[in-house]
Design a protein around this motif. Structure first.
Motif, mmCIF file in Angstrom:
data_model
loop_
_atom_site.group_PDB
_atom_site.id
_atom_site.type_symbol
_atom_site.label_atom_id
_atom_site.label_comp_id
_atom_site.label_asym_id
_atom_site.label_seq_id
_atom_site.Cartn_x
_atom_site.Cartn_y
_atom_site.Cartn_z
ATOM 1 N N UNK A 220 -20.601 33.066 53.885
ATOM 2 C CA UNK A 220 -20.616 33.606 52.520
ATOM 3 C C UNK A 220 -21.310 32.643 51.561
ATOM 4 N N UNK A 221 -22.026 33.193 50.606
ATOM 5 C CA UNK A 221 -22.699 32.375 49.600
ATOM 6 C C UNK A 221 -21.674 31.745 48.665
ATOM 7 N N UNK A 222 -21.844 30.455 48.392
ATOM 8 C CA UNK A 222 -20.986 29.742 47.445
ATOM 9 C C UNK A 222 -21.832 29.366 46.229
ATOM 10 N N UNK A 223 -21.555 29.985 45.105
ATOM 11 C CA UNK A 223 -22.357 29.765 43.905
ATOM 12 C C UNK A 223 -21.631 28.834 42.945
ATOM 13 N N UNK A 224 -22.320 27.798 42.493
ATOM 14 C CA UNK A 224 -21.768 26.858 41.518
ATOM 15 C C UNK A 224 -22.254 27.268 40.134
ATOM 16 N N UNK A 225 -21.330 27.359 39.167
ATOM 17 C CA UNK A 225 -21.696 27.793 37.818
ATOM 18 C C UNK A 225 -22.751 26.888 37.179
ATOM 19 N N UNK A 226 -22.820 25.631 37.604
ATOM 20 C CA UNK A 226 -23.817 24.716 37.034
ATOM 21 C C UNK A 226 -25.235 25.171 37.355
ATOM 22 N N UNK A 227 -25.395 25.970 38.405
ATOM 23 C CA UNK A 227 -26.722 26.465 38.748
ATOM 24 C C UNK A 227 -27.285 27.353 37.647
ATOM 25 N N UNK A 228 -26.422 28.049 36.919
ATOM 26 C CA UNK A 228 -26.891 28.896 35.827
ATOM 27 C C UNK A 228 -27.492 28.051 34.708
ATOM 28 N N UNK A 229 -26.891 26.886 34.467
ATOM 29 C CA UNK A 229 -27.434 25.975 33.454
ATOM 30 C C UNK A 229 -28.784 25.435 33.897
ATOM 31 N N UNK A 230 -28.881 25.056 35.168
ATOM 32 C CA UNK A 230 -30.147 24.530 35.690
ATOM 33 C C UNK A 230 -31.226 25.609 35.653
ATOM 34 N N UNK B 177 -29.866 18.610 43.084
ATOM 35 C CA UNK B 177 -30.251 18.922 41.706
ATOM 36 C C UNK B 177 -29.487 18.007 40.762
ATOM 37 N N UNK B 178 -29.901 18.004 39.492
ATOM 38 C CA UNK B 178 -29.134 17.241 38.510
ATOM 39 C C UNK B 178 -29.214 17.928 37.156
ATOM 40 N N UNK B 179 -28.165 17.722 36.377
ATOM 41 C CA UNK B 179 -28.110 18.217 35.010
ATOM 42 C C UNK B 179 -27.373 17.189 34.166
ATOM 43 N N UNK C 30 -26.395 21.073 46.824
ATOM 44 C CA UNK C 30 -26.200 22.356 47.492
ATOM 45 C C UNK C 30 -26.452 22.159 48.981
ATOM 46 N N UNK C 31 -25.524 22.639 49.792
ATOM 47 C CA UNK C 31 -25.716 22.616 51.237
ATOM 48 C C UNK C 31 -25.639 24.040 51.757
ATOM 49 N N UNK C 32 -26.555 24.381 52.607
ATOM 50 C CA UNK C 32 -26.607 25.738 53.118
ATOM 51 C C UNK C 32 -27.774 25.914 54.053
ATOM 52 N N UNK C 33 -28.552 26.961 53.826
ATOM 53 C CA UNK C 33 -29.684 27.262 54.699
ATOM 54 C C UNK C 33 -30.954 27.461 53.902
ATOM 55 N N UNK C 34 -32.043 26.991 54.469
ATOM 56 C CA UNK C 34 -33.365 27.327 53.978
ATOM 57 C C UNK C 34 -33.756 28.642 54.648
ATOM 58 N N UNK C 35 -34.134 29.623 53.836
ATOM 59 C CA UNK C 35 -34.514 30.920 54.379
ATOM 60 C C UNK C 35 -35.856 31.324 53.791
ATOM 61 N N UNK C 36 -36.558 32.193 54.488
ATOM 62 C CA UNK C 36 -37.815 32.734 53.982
ATOM 63 C C UNK C 36 -37.599 34.202 53.635
ATOM 64 N N UNK C 37 -37.935 34.549 52.410
ATOM 65 C CA UNK C 37 -37.698 35.909 51.913
ATOM 66 C C UNK C 37 -38.975 36.393 51.238
ATOM 67 N N UNK C 38 -39.631 37.376 51.872
ATOM 68 C CA UNK C 38 -40.842 37.973 51.309
ATOM 69 C C UNK C 38 -41.900 36.915 50.999
ATOM 70 N N UNK C 39 -42.067 35.981 51.927
ATOM 71 C CA UNK C 39 -43.092 34.956 51.782
ATOM 72 C C UNK C 39 -42.722 33.793 50.897
ATOM 73 N N UNK C 40 -41.466 33.737 50.431
ATOM 74 C CA UNK C 40 -41.015 32.650 49.563
ATOM 75 C C UNK C 40 -39.847 31.934 50.227
ATOM 76 N N UNK D 36 -26.915 28.676 49.321
ATOM 77 C CA UNK D 36 -25.812 27.714 49.446
ATOM 78 C C UNK D 36 -24.563 28.341 50.060
ATOM 79 N N UNK D 37 -23.976 27.652 51.040
ATOM 80 C CA UNK D 37 -22.708 28.132 51.598
ATOM 81 C C UNK D 37 -21.774 27.007 52.014
ATOM 82 N N UNK D 38 -22.168 25.759 51.743
ATOM 83 C CA UNK D 38 -21.271 24.650 52.055
ATOM 84 C C UNK D 38 -21.471 24.136 53.460
ATOM 85 N N UNK D 39 -21.008 22.901 53.742
ATOM 86 C CA UNK D 39 -21.263 22.254 55.018
ATOM 87 C C UNK D 39 -20.419 22.765 56.165
#
Length: 228
Positions: free
Chosen positions: A133-143, A198-200, A207-217, A222-225
């Protein structure tokens, strides 16, 4: 130190006081942290003041200057109770920090310089954790709201050495991922375990998770270690 480094890189290393250290945990996944770093030219190594555990001697350092970006891959050994010494094995340099340009490779193994690629035996790359499952940190919205946001992307290459590069990032809560705004030439990017440092205003966010390719990007989901 690797012979033949240009003066620009030697000066950058000598001026470095901080670098992003990427290590490999017990599961073979990358972990990244910014640490104090000092280049010891006479000893041909970097001295790091860090309490970060180094379970695997293969490490990487991301060093970014005003007009250069460098990934140093090397071997680490303890240098005291809270210090690590990194001896460079390979240096990948993007002149002027241009990730779309061909990087220059400097290697301790001459055969790798001649072939311009790594000659170490490749290891099987772990696939992304599809069910995590994706784990989203609220600080990502600020970044995400910051202009020119960037972070250090860390992966483990097919030779077992971690790799790190500073890239533009765009966190996207709706998509549940942080988009990577570059595809660095020469970077060993494959879908699988990754970390994004990242830093703010509150400090570092890893963020720990997976690098994925989606539509050429590329993107980091993030889903944690400890996700299986």
């Amino acid at each position: 130190m690797i012979a033949g480094l240009p003066r620009q890189l030697c000066d950058l290393f000598d001026q470095t006081s901080r670098a992003v250290l990427v290590t490999v945990d017990g599961r073979g996944h990358p972990v990244a942290a910014a640490v104090p770093a000092r280049h010891e030219s006479e000893a041909s190594c970097f001295e790091l003041t860090s309490n970060a555990g180094v379970a695997d001697p293969h490490v990487a350092l991301s060093i970014v200057g005003e007009r250069a970006q460098v990934c140093v891959q090397g071997t680490a050994a303890p240098a005291g109770s809270a210090a690590v010494r990194v001896r460079p094995e390979r240096v990948m340099h993007w002149p002027d920090g241009d990730l779309e340009g061909e990087p220059v490779l400097y290697d301790a193994h001459l055969e790798e310089v001649r072939s311009h690629h790594n000659e170490e035996p490749e290891q099987q790359h772990e696939a992304p954790a599809e069910r995590a499952p994706t784990q989203w940190d609220d600080r990502l919205d600020t970044i995400a709201a910051l202009e020119g946001a960037s972070g250090t992307l860390a992966v483990v290459g097919p030779d077992g050495f971690p790799f790190a590069v500073r890239v533009p990032v765009a966190p996207d809560r709706t998509a549940g991922r942080a988009w990577i705004g570059a595809d660095p030439v020469g970077a060993p990017l494959e879908s699988g375990p990754a970390a994004l440092l990242l830093d703010d205003d509150e400090g570092e966010l890893l963020l720990r998770g997976d690098l994925i390719e989606d539509d050429g990007r590329w993107a980091v989901r993030p889903h944690g270690p400890d996700a299986a």
